[in-house]
Each structure stands twice: as C-alpha cells, then as structure tokens.
Scaffold this active site. Structure first.
Site, PDB file in Angstrom:
ATOM      1  N   ASP A  93       5.544   7.618  -6.335  1.00  0.00           N
ATOM      2  CA  ASP A  93       6.651   6.246  -6.488  1.00  0.00           C
ATOM      3  C   ASP A  93       7.319   7.039  -7.686  1.00  0.00           C
ATOM      4  OD1 ASP A  93       5.126   4.633  -5.223  1.00  0.00           O
ATOM      5  OD2 ASP A  93       4.372   3.946  -6.667  1.00  0.00           O
ATOM      6  N   HIS A 124      11.283   0.449  11.104  1.00  0.00           N
ATOM      7  CA  HIS A 124      10.585   1.976  11.081  1.00  0.00           C
ATOM      8  C   HIS A 124       9.349   1.291  12.738  1.00  0.00           C
ATOM      9  CE1 HIS A 124      10.334   2.952   7.230  1.00  0.00           C
ATOM     10  NE2 HIS A 124      11.665   2.394   6.699  1.00  0.00           N
ATOM     11  N   MET A 159       9.306  -3.946   3.777  1.00  0.00           N
ATOM     12  CA  MET A 159       8.232  -3.774   3.304  1.00  0.00           C
ATOM     13  C   MET A 159       8.146  -3.147   5.367  1.00  0.00           C
ATOM     14  SD  MET A 159       6.360  -0.627   3.163  1.00  0.00           S
ATOM     15  CE  MET A 159       5.177   0.118   3.935  1.00  0.00           C
ATOM     16  N   GLU A 160       8.030  -2.084   6.382  1.00  0.00           N
ATOM     17  CA  GLU A 160       7.536  -2.375   7.477  1.00  0.00           C
ATOM     18  C   GLU A 160       6.082  -2.215   7.828  1.00  0.00           C
ATOM     19  OE1 GLU A 160       8.461   0.003   5.682  1.00  0.00           O
ATOM     20  OE2 GLU A 160       7.526   1.819   5.997  1.00  0.00           O
ATOM     21  N   TYR A 176      16.522   8.540   1.854  1.00  0.00           N
ATOM     22  CA  TYR A 176      16.894   7.351   2.560  1.00  0.00           C
ATOM     23  C   TYR A 176      17.838   8.302   3.028  1.00  0.00           C
ATOM     24  CZ  TYR A 176      14.159   3.950   1.122  1.00  0.00           C
ATOM     25  OH  TYR A 176      12.709   3.469   1.321  1.00  0.00           O
ATOM     26  N   GLU A 202      12.413   7.767   6.853  1.00  0.00           N
ATOM     27  CA  GLU A 202      12.924   6.628   5.697  1.00  0.00           C
ATOM     28  C   GLU A 202      14.684   7.513   6.154  1.00  0.00           C
ATOM     29  OE1 GLU A 202      13.060   4.133   4.587  1.00  0.00           O
ATOM     30  OE2 GLU A 202      10.800   3.990   4.416  1.00  0.00           O
ATOM     31  N   HIS A 205      16.664  -2.369   9.088  1.00  0.00           N
ATOM     32  CA  HIS A 205      15.585  -1.808   8.874  1.00  0.00           C
ATOM     33  C   HIS A 205      14.287  -1.506   8.991  1.00  0.00           C
ATOM     34  CE1 HIS A 205      15.320   2.032   5.945  1.00  0.00           C
ATOM     35  NE2 HIS A 205      14.467   1.388   5.229  1.00  0.00           N
ATOM     36  N   GLU A 206      13.957  -2.879   8.454  1.00  0.00           N
ATOM     37  CA  GLU A 206      11.714  -3.116   8.948  1.00  0.00           C
ATOM     38  C   GLU A 206      11.884  -2.493  10.394  1.00  0.00           C
ATOM     39  OE1 GLU A 206      10.523  -1.955   6.055  1.00  0.00           O
ATOM     40  OE2 GLU A 206      12.848  -2.563   4.778  1.00  0.00           O
ATOM     41  N   CYS A 213       1.190  -1.004  -0.155  1.00  0.00           N
ATOM     42  CA  CYS A 213      -0.142   0.114  -0.184  1.00  0.00           C
ATOM     43  C   CYS A 213       0.593   1.307  -0.050  1.00  0.00           C
ATOM     44  CB  CYS A 213      -0.791  -0.010   1.321  1.00  0.00           C
ATOM     45  SG  CYS A 213      -2.135  -0.681   0.481  1.00  0.00           S
ATOM     46  N   MET A 241      12.448  -3.687  -7.228  1.00  0.00           N
ATOM     47  CA  MET A 241      13.086  -2.863  -8.389  1.00  0.00           C
ATOM     48  C   MET A 241      14.170  -1.861  -8.237  1.00  0.00           C
ATOM     49  SD  MET A 241       9.751  -0.282  -8.435  1.00  0.00           S
ATOM     50  CE  MET A 241       9.463  -0.668  -6.712  1.00  0.00           C
TER      51      MET A 241
HETATM   52  N1  BES Z   1       9.105   1.381   3.392  1.00  0.00           N
HETATM   53  C1  BES Z   1      10.102   0.915   2.351  1.00  0.00           C
HETATM   54  C2  BES Z   1       9.544   0.640   0.955  1.00  0.00           C
HETATM   55  C3  BES Z   1       8.895   1.899   0.226  1.00  0.00           C
HETATM   56  C4  BES Z   1       9.296   2.872   0.126  1.00  0.00           C
HETATM   57  C5  BES Z   1       7.633   1.009  -0.386  1.00  0.00           C
HETATM   58  C6  BES Z   1       8.055   3.649  -0.527  1.00  0.00           C
HETATM   59  C7  BES Z   1       6.584   2.004  -1.255  1.00  0.00           C
HETATM   60  C8  BES Z   1       6.517   3.125  -1.199  1.00  0.00           C
HETATM   61  C9  BES Z   1      10.891   0.385   3.346  1.00  0.00           C
HETATM   62  O1  BES Z   1      11.540   0.332   4.429  1.00  0.00           O
HETATM   63  C10 BES Z   1      12.185   0.547   2.407  1.00  0.00           C
HETATM   64  O2  BES Z   1      12.726   0.548   2.926  1.00  0.00           O
HETATM   65  N2  BES Z   1      13.193  -0.861   2.156  1.00  0.00           N
HETATM   66  C11 BES Z   1      14.692  -0.868   1.643  1.00  0.00           C
HETATM   67  C12 BES Z   1      15.797  -1.928   2.497  1.00  0.00           C
HETATM   68  C13 BES Z   1      16.485  -0.843   2.845  1.00  0.00           C
HETATM   69  C14 BES Z   1      17.338  -1.986   3.703  1.00  0.00           C
HETATM   70  C15 BES Z   1      16.864   0.654   2.657  1.00  0.00           C
HETATM   71  C16 BES Z   1      14.376  -1.365   0.013  1.00  0.00           C
HETATM   72  O3  BES Z   1      13.290  -2.297   0.105  1.00  0.00           O
HETATM   73  O4  BES Z   1      15.383  -1.714  -0.348  1.00  0.00           O
HETATM   74 ZN    ZN Z   2      12.253   2.162   4.947  1.00  0.00          ZN
END
Ligand code: BES
Ligand code: ZN
Length: 592
Positions: free
Chosen positions: A366, A290, A261-262, A374, A309, A286-287, A128, A544
């Site tokens: 997005d 969060h 995803m947290e 980050y 982030e 990381h998660e 989401c 991605m």
């Molecule tokens: N919350 C993010 C994933 C996210 C960001 C989903 C924006 C949708 C929109 C999650 O906490 C994240 O940052 N994941 C990173 C991992 C990380 C160690 C930086 C990822 O997916 O690579």
């Molecule tokens: Zn994150």
C-alpha cells in the site's frame, strides 16, 4: 525459507487449498465477523501448512472425521501479519478453521447509519487488495494460490449481502436473521474475495449486468451506468467472450477508498462517479477490462502489479477509443500523463518505487502504490503495440490471455511469452528501461490530438494572459475542462481563481475529477471562497485519489494547514483505515 511472494507466508512446497467454503456471520453491534472456513485440497494431503492471518482470533482448527489438530500463530509482522502454522495429519482432504475478525481488520470498513445515504442502517464493505484478505479469512493470501469459493453470509434481517461471486439463494434464518449464499466456481486470487452488506437495491441494465446501490442512489446509478452492456460488447470484441458470466456493479458509500475495485462479478465503485452526465464511466471501462487483465491473467505478486494495472489502463483506453473516438482516448492518456508526473515527483527520493518490476521485500504494497505501474505500464504496452502494429498486437493479446487464463504470472513469464510470439519487440522498445530503470524512458510513446494541443497551448499561455474564449468555455466537455485545469500553472493567484470559478462555475461541479482539480488549485492559492467546499468534500469523500492532492495542497499555507488539521480531526473517524493512513502521512510532511 524462500518466499515465492514477499507478502505472504505461502510456501509453494506445502499443500495448496483449491477451494474455500466460508460461513460468515456479520455482527454489526460488535463490528466483527464470526467465521468458519473450510479449506479443500482436492486430494489427500499431509504435513505443515502455513496460512496468512492478520488480527484474526483463531478459535479452533479441525480435520473433519479426525478432530482438532495442532496449530500455532507466529510473531506479528507489521506488514505480513501472523503466520498460522497447521500440522495436517496424513490423508487430510480438508481443514476447518473457526475464527473471528479483529477490530482493526484492514479489509473491512464498518459504517454507522450516519455514514450511508439512507442513514437508517449500518453498512459493511471489504477491500482485500493488496494483502488484506488475511484480515478477513485465514488463507494462503497470495495471487499464486488461486481459489474457488462458496460462501454463506448471515446478516441482520432487512439487509442484503453481495459478494464477488454468483448468488445461489437466500432465506430467513430461525433466529430472525437472513442468510445469503454464493458461489465462485472459477479460481481467483484471494485479493478478489469481496463482501458488502447494507440496505441495497438493484436495477437491471442488461440481461447480464445490474447495478446495486442504496435505494436513495440506485436510480441515478442505473442512469449513469446504463451504457455498460455496450462497453462489455466492445471489450468482448477486443479480448474475446466475457469470462465471468455476470457483470454486476455495486455503488458504495463515499468512504470507499478507491475509484473502483474489479471484484469479479461485482465491481465495487465509488459514488463520486455519479456525476449526473456519464462523464466518469471510464472507471467502469477500467474495472471491466480487469475481467481479462488482472482477474483472468493475474500478477504473481505485488512486485508484478504493473501486469494488472498497466495492461488494464491500456485496455481501458482502447475501449474508450472505440466508444468515444481518438480524441477522447488522447485526453485519457493526457490525464494519465499528469498522474504519472505527480507520482514520479512524489517518489523522487525513492526511485526504486518508479520501476515496473519492483522489489518489495519489507515494503508494504500500500505504501508502494502509485500511478507508475498504471501509466508507465500502459506506456510499455502501447509502445509494444506501436512497434508491431495494432492488428498483430491484438492477436498477441488474445494469445496471451489464452495462454495464461486463470493463472498468476511474473514479469519474466510475460517477457518470455513476448520473446516467443513477438521476437525482438522487447529490445526494440527498450523494455528494460521501463521494467528495471527508474523514471520514464525518453522513447516512451506520446499521445496527441489537435484538441489536446489546443488545450495545452491555452493553459500554458495563462501567465501571459491567455484565457479560453466564451465559445470554448461553453463547448468543452468535462474531460477537456479537466485536462485544461490539470495543465494550468500549479500556483495561481486569488484573482486567477476568481476568474476560473466565475467562468466555469467550478464550485458546483458534480464531476469530482473537475471539482477536486479545481479545489486543489484553490487550496494552493489560499483562496478562501473555496474553503467551505473543500471542507465538505473532505468530510464526505474517502477516495484516496482525492484526499492526497487536496490535503497536500492545503499544506502550502499556514491557514490552510490549520484548516486541514481541523477537518482531518473531524473526518478521520469516518475514513477507511487506508485513507486515514495516507492522510496522516501527508499531514506529517507539513512544515512544523
Ligand atoms: N485494482 C485497482 C484498485 C486497487 C489498487 C485497490 C491497489 C487496492 C490496491 C482498481 O482497478 C483501480 O485501479 N482503480 C482506479 C481506477 C482507475 C480508472 C485507474 C482508482 O481507484 O482510482
Ligand atoms: Zn485497476
């Protein structure tokens, strides 16, 4: 009307739903969820109420005890979706909406059995964040409107449902299906609503943590993440008691578009973390982090995404430092530096997307996504920490979490709090340069270690013939090899590639960070021996973070462009909608 959140039709002057009661019927044949949501207001309300929807089919809107009420869907906006306006009669305590999800619901990916590990049952998962909850349920889809929820999910017999909530029971239904019940008593931003349905098993990792996965992978997942309780304890030592009761994890099929995803009480993870050597568990750190930074204290809108982030990256590396030491943390910062530089390069002609305090009206969050919130964000936090000292900063962080727990805040609220608690600190680090100016301030903190300096010097000597010694090759840990590869010149020769693969056995690596870094170098060098492995990875994995650089590097040569187009044609039906969009934009940027 003034919008509090540019990505939502939410109107702060209207009634706010406090809690949702959801009934979701998961229909795999139709790839549709038949839903009913009751929005509870907690007290009697009245007047117009605007909700967010995207691609939903609305069947009816009722006020219990009153009957159907008037509703209207607005024009479809490509980013926001459609406003659903209800006219709520005086004295209304709750509103019930019956609806169905649309075939293109961005929050959902429906997988055929073929796309799962077991290949015998279909699978459904949601994602989401940022603004896709509205394609799963009509709601005030902004982090400003936090909600508790309870849910009943009906799925085919033999499948299991999990959510970002505590399970409260399950049973067979009269019509041969199975219903799972959940409750999330704490108020969460709607982007943390989450659901997955599949053939799932779990293993306990501690009294409060377990991992879920398909039966084929659950054992290796349990091994990979066995250290999670230790991580929770370390995080609690820094930030205070874990606030969400359980910390469970779900390992998804490989098309999951993110690393993690947290989702509260149920972190979602990509199976690419199953390296077989626990070398990628920083994503779990990381998660988990969060749970405090993001889920407890939340960004008010995607314009303040760095509050989620940036703090979480800083927290993740703080946990990493306690678990594995200063050198490991320095390597983490070095990996982040590479990601930051790549993102700054990608947004070279869009400098407004390189500030932390973003202006995103008319911009799809997005599309604004990058490593900048980050890594630039984490550097701002680290700069503050260096300015006031570690102990004082940790006390500040605890105060911050206390002051804003279960709320959603703006950058301005954060700054006002810093000014009150750490007067002068924002000026001292030149916070404006991070928040409102593009690029990186030259005063940003740098992170060094002897090992990092060695790796950097060695990689920089590549063109002059510098090569790692046999001892280095044998002794480097995965993170060291990853950083070394990241620091090598981007344009290697085919002879260089052959040397690297021979000495580091890169093609067979189970650590996807290393594998993809290597395959990206190989693609940039038009190195044919890597093509079949590239094809395999692109056909299997939808994360991605890996697709963008790999497809990007394939754009450099005519025959790799042909490879990319051919592989994308075959792989794209299996990609998540978000991944498909990212790859399409990379292919569109190829020279004709
Ligand atoms: N919350 C993010 C994933 C996210 C960001 C989903 C924006 C949708 C929109 C999650 O906490 C994240 O940052 N994941 C990173 C991992 C990380 C160690 C930086 C990822 O997916 O690579
Ligand atoms: Zn994150």
């Amino acid at each position: 009307m003034h919008r509090s959140d540019p990505h939502s039709y939410f109107d702060a002057t209207q009634p706010k739903a406090r809690r949702l009661r959801l009934k979701l019927g998961v229909d795999f044949a139709a790839k549709r969820i038949d839903g009913e949501v009751v929005l509870e207001f907690g007290s009697a309300v009245a007047g117009p109420l605007d909700l967010d929807t995207k691609g939903l089919e609305i069947h009816s809107v009722q006020v219990p005890g009153h009957g159907p009420i008037a509703w209207a869907l607005g024009e479809a906006d490509a980013i926001l979706g459609q406003r659903l306006r209800l006219e709520v009669p005086a004295g209304t305590l709750e509103v019930a909406i019956s609806y169905a999800t649309g075939p293109e619901a961005m929050a959902l990916q429906w997988l055929d059995p073929q796309q799962t590990e077991g290949k015998v049952a279909p699978y459904l998962f949601s994602q989401c964040q940022q603004i896709h909850a509205r394609s799963l349920v009509p709601c005030q889809d902004t982090p400003l409107a936090r909600i508790a929820y309870q849910a009943e999910v009906t799925v085919p017999e033999g499948l299991t449902a999990v959510m970002s909530a505590g399970p409260t029971g399950d049973e067979a239904t009269a019509d041969g299906r199975h219903v799972f019940r959940f409750t999330m008593p704490q108020p969460i931003p709607p982007y943390l609503l989450a659901l997955a349905v599949g053939r799932l098993e779990s293993r306990d990792l501690s009294p409060r943590a377990r991992v879920w996965a398909e039966p084929e992978t659950v054992q290796s997942a349990a091994w990979e993440f066995a250290g999670v309780e230790d991580m929770i304890l370390k995080a609690e030592g820094l930030f205070g008691p874990y606030p969400w009761d359980r910390y469970d994890m779900l390992v998804l099929p490989p098309s999951f578009p993110y690393g993690g995803m947290e989702n509260p009480r149920m972190t979602f993870l990509t199976p690419t973390l199953l390296a077989g050597d626990r070398s990628l568990v920083d994503v779990v750190a990381h998660e988990l982090a969060h749970s405090w930074t993001g889920n407890l204290v939340t960004n008010a809108s995607m314009e303040h995404f760095w509050l989620n982030e940036g703090f979480t990256v800083w927290a993740e590396r703080r946990i990493l430092r306690i678990l594995h030491g200063d050198d490991a943390a320095a390597l983490g910062w070095a990996m982040g530096q590479k990601a930051l530089e790549d993102s700054l390069a990608r947004f070279k002609s869009e400098p407004h997307l390189t500030v932390l305090r973003m202006h995103l009206e008319g911009i799809d969050p997005d599309d604004a996504f990058s490593s900048i919130p980050y890594e630039k964000g984490a550097r701002l936090v680290a700069a503050l920490e260096r300015e006031v000292g570690e102990d004082r900063f940790l006390r500040f962080i605890r105060d911050y979490m206390d002051a804003f727990r279960f709320t959603s805040i703006t950058t301005e609220q954060f700054c006002a709090f810093v000014d009150a608690k750490l007067p002068g600190a924002l000026e001292a680090i030149n916070a404006t340069a991070y928040l409102d100016q593009p690029g990186m301030p030259d005063t940003a903190p740098e992170f060094h270690s002897a090992q990092l300096d060695t790796l950097t010097a060695l990689a920089e000597s590549w063109a002059d013939g510098g090569r790692p010694s046999a001892h280095q090759i044998a002794s480097w840990k995965p993170a060291e090899l990853q950083v070394y590869l990241q620091k090598l010149p981007r344009q290697l020769t085919q002879t260089d590639c052959a040397w690297l693969d021979e000495h580091f056995r890169l093609m067979g690596r189970g650590n996807y960070e290393i594998l993809v870094e290597w395959l990206t170098l190989a693609a940039s060098a038009d190195y044919e021996p890597a093509f079949s492995r590239i094809r395999e990875v692109l056909l299997r994995v939808g994360r991605m973070k890996y697709l963008r650089p790999l497809y990007g590097a394939l754009g450099l040569h005519a025959r790799t462009r042909a490879l990319a187009r051919e592989v994308f044609a075959a792989a794209s039906p299996g990609y998540h909608g978000l991944s498909r969009r990212v790859v399409q934009s990379v292919l569109d940027s190829y020279p004709a």
